[in-house]
Design an enzyme around this catalytic site. Structure first.
Site, PDB file in Angstrom:
ATOM      1  N   ARG B 229      55.955 -13.281  38.843  1.00  0.00           N
ATOM      2  CA  ARG B 229      57.354 -13.386  39.234  1.00  0.00           C
ATOM      3  C   ARG B 229      57.985 -14.542  38.466  1.00  0.00           C
ATOM      4  O   ARG B 229      57.330 -15.565  38.217  1.00  0.00           O
ATOM      5  CB  ARG B 229      57.470 -13.670  40.733  1.00  0.00           C
ATOM      6  CG  ARG B 229      57.327 -12.446  41.615  1.00  0.00           C
ATOM      7  CD  ARG B 229      58.579 -11.576  41.556  1.00  0.00           C
ATOM      8  NE  ARG B 229      58.454 -10.377  42.371  1.00  0.00           N
ATOM      9  CZ  ARG B 229      58.007  -9.203  41.919  1.00  0.00           C
ATOM     10  NH1 ARG B 229      57.615  -9.081  40.664  1.00  0.00           N
ATOM     11  NH2 ARG B 229      57.962  -8.151  42.718  1.00  0.00           N
ATOM     12  N   HIS B 277      60.486  -7.610  31.866  1.00  0.00           N
ATOM     13  CA  HIS B 277      59.930  -7.212  33.172  1.00  0.00           C
ATOM     14  C   HIS B 277      59.493  -5.737  33.136  1.00  0.00           C
ATOM     15  O   HIS B 277      59.902  -4.931  33.972  1.00  0.00           O
ATOM     16  CB  HIS B 277      60.946  -7.443  34.306  1.00  0.00           C
ATOM     17  CG  HIS B 277      60.277  -7.635  35.653  1.00  0.00           C
ATOM     18  ND1 HIS B 277      60.738  -8.495  36.611  1.00  0.00           N
ATOM     19  CD2 HIS B 277      59.157  -7.070  36.178  1.00  0.00           C
ATOM     20  CE1 HIS B 277      59.955  -8.446  37.675  1.00  0.00           C
ATOM     21  NE2 HIS B 277      58.981  -7.589  37.427  1.00  0.00           N
TER      22      HIS B 277
END
Lengths: 314, 314
Positions: B229, B277
């Site tokens: 993350r 991502h």
């Protein structure tokens, strides 16, 4: 008994030090300091200059310091003594790591993401395929091809192979000979070339072959990885195939002319990854240990390992 | 019984089609077409807007469509019902492939060769290390960390792990808790971060941590791969560590702010690889199948899989 050492283009110093370190008892000669040619019984060489191996009446074994022996077999002055080519776990491992890295880079569309990064563009709509969707086809199933196949299989790729003669490797289909080449190519998304350079294989990576690769695979077109020998490929045909879309991308560690000339259009083609013949280096420590093992085997009356068959070319 | 579906930032169409395809009998509602809130028994969501989950008196299960649940746990309006987070072999495989690819790219010094290629320079003196010389340290040993460790071990890397609590994974040393973090970092050449984002882990990838990594390893300095993350890391500390040489290079799939802002210096830093991502995407097919399996388990009176423990944060 004396060993003649010569490696064109490599640091002589490092190799001579390694020989002195591992075999202080060994009489080592160089081209510049050859002494009485009748003393030379063994030669450890890489691309020896013309004539160096010719006038050695006591020569019993030539050891090639690299995996390929095209640098020896192509010359007319090669004496008729056995040739052992190095098979070394360190070199084999390096080749496997190179092939795995390049295959994963193409799988994961790294070059597309590199281009996005240069444009500061968040390309989150690019979704790479996964390894089980992609077939790697290995041309050449010697020690280097087999290790590359092993790592690619462990990573989850589908893997097939092709070689001159039938090979049997667990967990993969091995095609053999010209008559099975079409079938092999038609299922291949990533073509990995680790063939030896012989009169039969010279220029095999050409327009005709590229057009027979699987064109509708999950990578958007076939990919070529050549880490064998430069003269297996036609540099111009690779560029043409990239232009016409028959190849999507290539990773080349070897080239028709090395070092790759400054003016080559391969350098700045966006679909070409150039590495400077570094996929699998011969480490002096490993190769010297290999050479000493072959000399010891002959002393004990055992045959050297990995003897070259001249008529097949490797 | 009805399922509420909402995924912020993803194509709703594709997901609704997949739900209709796999479960034509299921009553599926969306935020725009929620009908009677009392009907909603299950919610399959990704970053639901504030308030969406609050007024659902019959809600029995929330399914997070991605592996991370920080998008849920951080919100004050979260109802007190079980949360199941997706663990999906396809997503897990993708993460392993991403980590293996990035680790091999750093091992093989691909970015140095890229720079040589741009300069048309034949850098054959660059000799990459081999995997057994390099230690990958995995932070976070859930499904994604364990799969990454497995692939890295198969490739020949030395692998160690670190997690909040003791984990046992065959073939590798697993460190646990803050008191074993130093020892873990001091042996790590390639740090792979796959931690969940919790109040404890937020900002853990900072200057202080980078300085504790092995500084004299075979890669010329430690490498960071963060595919967990973005808020695990301090973007500014990464840039500072690259400047001071505490980090040699980084591969980042996640960022403090996503999409990464145009003006971020990470985009054009030569030692930074940016991917948007995409390391492990949630495939609608796999996630929908997972969600339906959880609903079926509850219907049969079995507990859903991969239930989140709110107090630990994942």
């Amino acid at each position: 008994m004396a060993l003649l050492f010569h490696a064109t283009g490599w640091s002589q110093e490092e190799w001579l030090e390694e020989l002195a370190h591992q075999a202080p008892w060994l009489d080592v000669r160089t081209a510049e300091n050859i002494g009485d040619p009748e003393d030379i019984t063994h030669a450890l060489v890489w691309k020896p200059p013309a004539g160096l191996l010719a006038g050695l009446p006591s020569l019993r074994l030539i050891i090639s310091a690299g995996a390929g022996v095209d640098h020896l077999l192509s010359r007319p002055d090669l004496p008729d003594v056995p040739i052992s080519r190095v098979v070394d776990p360190d070199l084999t491992r390096r080749m496997g790591e190179y092939v795995a890295q390049q295959a994963l880079m193409h799988l994961r569309r790294q070059r597309d993401f590199d281009a996005c990064q240069r444009r500061r563009e968040w390309c989150s709509d690019i979704v790479p395929p996964t390894a089980p969707e992609v077939t790697c086809g290995i041309m050449g199933l010697g020690a280097l091809g087999a290790e590359s196949a092993r790592l690619l299989r462990l990573l989850g790729f589908r893997v097939a192979g092709w070689a001159r003669t039938r090979r049997y490797i667990e967990g993969m289909r091995c095609h053999a000979g010209p008559e099975e080449l079409n079938e092999f190519l038609a299922a291949t998304d990533i073509l990995v070339c680790l063939l030896p350079l012989t009169p039969e294989t010279e220029g095999i990576l050409n327009t005709d072959l590229f057009r027979r690769l699987r064109q509708d695979g999950p990578l958007g077109g076939p990919v070529l990885i050549n880490a064998g020998r430069g003269r297996l490929q036609k540099d111009a045909d690779i560029l043409a195939a990239l232009e016409e879309g028959t190849l999507k991308a290539v990773s080349l560690d070897v080239f028709e002319t090395e070092p790759l000339p400054q003016e080559s259009p391969l350098w700045n083609h966006p679909a070409v990854t150039v590495t400077p013949h570094v996929a699998a280096v011969s480490s002096p420590r490993a190769v010297v240990a290999y050479a000493l093992r072959q000399i010891a085997r002959m002393e004990r009356g055992e045959p050297p390992e990995n003897l070259v068959e001249r008529q097949r070319g490797y």
